[in-house]
Motif scaffolding. Sequence first.
Motif, PDB file in Angstrom:
ATOM      1  N   GLY A  32       0.814  -1.214   0.000  1.00  0.00           N
ATOM      2  CA  GLY A  32       0.000   0.000   0.000  1.00  0.00           C
ATOM      3  C   GLY A  32       0.845   1.259   0.000  1.00  0.00           C
ATOM      4  O   GLY A  32       0.535   2.230  -0.709  1.00  0.00           O
ATOM      5  N   PHE A  33       1.915   1.268   0.782  1.00  0.00           N
ATOM      6  CA  PHE A  33       2.824   2.418   0.796  1.00  0.00           C
ATOM      7  C   PHE A  33       3.430   2.636  -0.592  1.00  0.00           C
ATOM      8  O   PHE A  33       3.529   3.773  -1.084  1.00  0.00           O
ATOM      9  CB  PHE A  33       3.944   2.205   1.819  1.00  0.00           C
ATOM     10  CG  PHE A  33       3.583   2.604   3.216  1.00  0.00           C
ATOM     11  CD1 PHE A  33       3.362   3.934   3.540  1.00  0.00           C
ATOM     12  CD2 PHE A  33       3.485   1.663   4.223  1.00  0.00           C
ATOM     13  CE1 PHE A  33       3.043   4.321   4.827  1.00  0.00           C
ATOM     14  CE2 PHE A  33       3.153   2.028   5.522  1.00  0.00           C
ATOM     15  CZ  PHE A  33       2.936   3.362   5.822  1.00  0.00           C
ATOM     16  N   VAL A  34       3.843   1.540  -1.237  1.00  0.00           N
ATOM     17  CA  VAL A  34       4.439   1.642  -2.581  1.00  0.00           C
ATOM     18  C   VAL A  34       3.404   2.162  -3.569  1.00  0.00           C
ATOM     19  O   VAL A  34       3.677   3.068  -4.367  1.00  0.00           O
ATOM     20  CB  VAL A  34       4.986   0.267  -3.027  1.00  0.00           C
ATOM     21  CG1 VAL A  34       5.426   0.320  -4.486  1.00  0.00           C
ATOM     22  CG2 VAL A  34       6.141  -0.155  -2.134  1.00  0.00           C
ATOM     23  N   TYR A  35       2.205   1.607  -3.533  1.00  0.00           N
ATOM     24  CA  TYR A  35       1.139   1.992  -4.461  1.00  0.00           C
ATOM     25  C   TYR A  35       0.808   3.478  -4.347  1.00  0.00           C
ATOM     26  O   TYR A  35       0.527   4.137  -5.348  1.00  0.00           O
ATOM     27  CB  TYR A  35      -0.100   1.146  -4.188  1.00  0.00           C
ATOM     28  CG  TYR A  35      -1.278   1.459  -5.087  1.00  0.00           C
ATOM     29  CD1 TYR A  35      -1.361   0.906  -6.366  1.00  0.00           C
ATOM     30  CD2 TYR A  35      -2.310   2.298  -4.655  1.00  0.00           C
ATOM     31  CE1 TYR A  35      -2.438   1.189  -7.194  1.00  0.00           C
ATOM     32  CE2 TYR A  35      -3.391   2.588  -5.481  1.00  0.00           C
ATOM     33  CZ  TYR A  35      -3.442   2.027  -6.748  1.00  0.00           C
ATOM     34  OH  TYR A  35      -4.506   2.314  -7.566  1.00  0.00           O
ATOM     35  N   ASN A  36       0.867   4.001  -3.128  1.00  0.00           N
ATOM     36  CA  ASN A  36       0.520   5.401  -2.898  1.00  0.00           C
ATOM     37  C   ASN A  36       1.721   6.342  -2.945  1.00  0.00           C
ATOM     38  O   ASN A  36       1.597   7.526  -2.612  1.00  0.00           O
ATOM     39  CB  ASN A  36      -0.199   5.541  -1.554  1.00  0.00           C
ATOM     40  CG  ASN A  36      -1.605   4.965  -1.597  1.00  0.00           C
ATOM     41  OD1 ASN A  36      -2.499   5.529  -2.210  1.00  0.00           O
ATOM     42  ND2 ASN A  36      -1.798   3.810  -0.959  1.00  0.00           N
ATOM     43  N   GLY A  37       2.875   5.813  -3.346  1.00  0.00           N
ATOM     44  CA  GLY A  37       4.037   6.667  -3.576  1.00  0.00           C
ATOM     45  C   GLY A  37       4.801   7.102  -2.335  1.00  0.00           C
ATOM     46  O   GLY A  37       5.483   8.123  -2.360  1.00  0.00           O
ATOM     47  N   HIS A  38       4.724   6.307  -1.250  1.00  0.00           N
ATOM     48  CA  HIS A  38       5.401   6.687  -0.004  1.00  0.00           C
ATOM     49  C   HIS A  38       6.553   5.754   0.347  1.00  0.00           C
ATOM     50  O   HIS A  38       7.054   5.776   1.471  1.00  0.00           O
ATOM     51  CB  HIS A  38       4.401   6.708   1.148  1.00  0.00           C
ATOM     52  CG  HIS A  38       3.310   7.714   0.982  1.00  0.00           C
ATOM     53  ND1 HIS A  38       3.538   9.073   1.050  1.00  0.00           N
ATOM     54  CD2 HIS A  38       1.992   7.564   0.732  1.00  0.00           C
ATOM     55  CE1 HIS A  38       2.393   9.723   0.862  1.00  0.00           C
ATOM     56  NE2 HIS A  38       1.442   8.831   0.657  1.00  0.00           N
ATOM     57  N   GLU A  39       6.990   4.954  -0.611  1.00  0.00           N
ATOM     58  CA  GLU A  39       8.032   3.959  -0.349  1.00  0.00           C
ATOM     59  C   GLU A  39       9.318   4.575   0.188  1.00  0.00           C
ATOM     60  O   GLU A  39       9.937   4.039   1.118  1.00  0.00           O
ATOM     61  CB  GLU A  39       8.321   3.189  -1.644  1.00  0.00           C
ATOM     62  CG  GLU A  39       9.399   2.144  -1.517  1.00  0.00           C
ATOM     63  CD  GLU A  39       9.683   1.467  -2.857  1.00  0.00           C
ATOM     64  OE1 GLU A  39      10.509   0.545  -2.865  1.00  0.00           O
ATOM     65  OE2 GLU A  39       9.086   1.877  -3.877  1.00  0.00           O
ATOM     66  N   SER A  40       9.719   5.713  -0.362  1.00  0.00           N
ATOM     67  CA  SER A  40      10.986   6.331   0.033  1.00  0.00           C
ATOM     68  C   SER A  40      10.963   6.900   1.446  1.00  0.00           C
ATOM     69  O   SER A  40      11.999   7.270   1.992  1.00  0.00           O
ATOM     70  CB  SER A  40      11.353   7.448  -0.957  1.00  0.00           C
ATOM     71  OG  SER A  40      10.372   8.477  -0.930  1.00  0.00           O
ATOM     72  N   GLU A  41       9.778   6.950   2.066  1.00  0.00           N
ATOM     73  CA  GLU A  41       9.664   7.487   3.418  1.00  0.00           C
ATOM     74  C   GLU A  41       9.846   6.417   4.490  1.00  0.00           C
ATOM     75  O   GLU A  41       9.869   6.725   5.683  1.00  0.00           O
ATOM     76  CB  GLU A  41       8.282   8.147   3.589  1.00  0.00           C
ATOM     77  CG  GLU A  41       8.030   9.280   2.601  1.00  0.00           C
ATOM     78  CD  GLU A  41       6.586   9.763   2.627  1.00  0.00           C
ATOM     79  OE1 GLU A  41       5.964   9.678   3.706  1.00  0.00           O
ATOM     80  OE2 GLU A  41       6.084  10.196   1.580  1.00  0.00           O
ATOM     81  N   LEU A  42       9.988   5.160   4.065  1.00  0.00           N
ATOM     82  CA  LEU A  42      10.018   4.049   5.007  1.00  0.00           C
ATOM     83  C   LEU A  42      11.437   3.680   5.400  1.00  0.00           C
ATOM     84  O   LEU A  42      12.330   3.601   4.549  1.00  0.00           O
ATOM     85  CB  LEU A  42       9.335   2.824   4.399  1.00  0.00           C
ATOM     86  CG  LEU A  42       7.903   3.008   3.876  1.00  0.00           C
ATOM     87  CD1 LEU A  42       7.391   1.690   3.312  1.00  0.00           C
ATOM     88  CD2 LEU A  42       6.990   3.510   4.979  1.00  0.00           C
ATOM     89  N   ILE A  43      11.641   3.413   6.685  1.00  0.00           N
ATOM     90  CA  ILE A  43      12.898   2.885   7.192  1.00  0.00           C
ATOM     91  C   ILE A  43      12.564   1.646   8.024  1.00  0.00           C
ATOM     92  O   ILE A  43      11.916   1.742   9.066  1.00  0.00           O
ATOM     93  CB  ILE A  43      13.649   3.909   8.052  1.00  0.00           C
ATOM     94  CG1 ILE A  43      13.939   5.174   7.246  1.00  0.00           C
ATOM     95  CG2 ILE A  43      14.949   3.307   8.593  1.00  0.00           C
ATOM     96  CD1 ILE A  43      14.603   6.277   8.049  1.00  0.00           C
ATOM     97  N   PHE A  44      12.982   0.485   7.536  1.00  0.00           N
ATOM     98  CA  PHE A  44      12.675  -0.772   8.215  1.00  0.00           C
ATOM     99  C   PHE A  44      13.811  -1.151   9.159  1.00  0.00           C
ATOM    100  O   PHE A  44      14.988  -1.069   8.809  1.00  0.00           O
ATOM    101  CB  PHE A  44      12.495  -1.899   7.193  1.00  0.00           C
ATOM    102  CG  PHE A  44      11.246  -1.787   6.378  1.00  0.00           C
ATOM    103  CD1 PHE A  44      10.045  -2.278   6.856  1.00  0.00           C
ATOM    104  CD2 PHE A  44      11.269  -1.193   5.123  1.00  0.00           C
ATOM    105  CE1 PHE A  44       8.881  -2.182   6.101  1.00  0.00           C
ATOM    106  CE2 PHE A  44      10.123  -1.093   4.356  1.00  0.00           C
ATOM    107  CZ  PHE A  44       8.926  -1.585   4.851  1.00  0.00           C
ATOM    108  N   PHE A  45      13.434  -1.602  10.338  1.00  0.00           N
ATOM    109  CA  PHE A  45      14.371  -2.181  11.291  1.00  0.00           C
ATOM    110  C   PHE A  45      14.013  -3.661  11.389  1.00  0.00           C
ATOM    111  O   PHE A  45      12.919  -4.019  11.837  1.00  0.00           O
ATOM    112  CB  PHE A  45      14.251  -1.505  12.653  1.00  0.00           C
ATOM    113  CG  PHE A  45      14.563  -0.036  12.605  1.00  0.00           C
ATOM    114  CD1 PHE A  45      15.848   0.430  12.870  1.00  0.00           C
ATOM    115  CD2 PHE A  45      13.580   0.888  12.276  1.00  0.00           C
ATOM    116  CE1 PHE A  45      16.138   1.783  12.820  1.00  0.00           C
ATOM    117  CE2 PHE A  45      13.860   2.245  12.215  1.00  0.00           C
ATOM    118  CZ  PHE A  45      15.139   2.698  12.489  1.00  0.00           C
TER     119      PHE A  45
END
Length: 268
Positions: A32-45
């Motif tokens: 969903g984040f990718v589809y809505n264009g927010h992928e670059s805002e994510l930082i996974f731990f």
Amino acid sequence: MGTKMRIGINCLSFNSSQRCGAEEVIKNLCKGFVYNGHESELIFFCYKSMRDKLVSICPNAKYVVLDERKNPKHSILSNIYIQTLKFHKIYLQYNLHVIFFASAGIGLFNYKIPVIVLPHDIQHVSHPEIQINKGRLKKLIYKNCHKLFYAIDFTLANKIIAISNTDKNEIIRYYPKLSNKVKCIYNPIDISQEYNIENEKGNYIIAVNIQYSHKNIIILIKAFEIVHRELPDIELFLIGQESECTQKLKEYVIEHHLEERVHFPGYI
């Protein structure tokens, strides 16, 4: 243009041996984040095993990978250690605006930024009798320990996500002072996948994730036993990793002569 959000997603509760619905939830959320264009805002731990799964979904997100070798089983105490001591040492380095914990167990210290936690359910507290099949004292200890751990999580969190209204009501029932934090948001699902079933013929009922007693699969089998009398050609497939609970289900199937119609293919 305003500054982009920096969203930390803590997946440190997932390890390489797990194959669970909670993991699928986080994967679908990321889609969903990718589809809505927010992928670059994510930082996974996360650990390397989880990173490998997520990179195929979010290749442009940032990943902070921790060492998994010292904590292969992820008991409650080991998770508290990881979140309290390991994660707390590093999260401020990434200038996050918010941290989302993909499951319960966020540690023992306050965070300096907003925290959202998704416990998925509190069945350890609301239904301890189906989580542990041992004496009354052990059930009481089990329930109260989990009640304390959830209380710590919910107190430290700014928002608590319930996956259904039933789940929301149970959280509010046991933690009424924190009711203003609870928000019901249903789990994200992926309905875009297509499966070729053109060559498959037959009448099937399929149930997944059967290895836990609180899924109450025995009721499904008993219901199938009744339905099977009217629909003799129907078959039941019970999919999931095997456990002590699975063995009891198999015993019931054998005792009631359902072996040819009730199948246990294991994990798929």
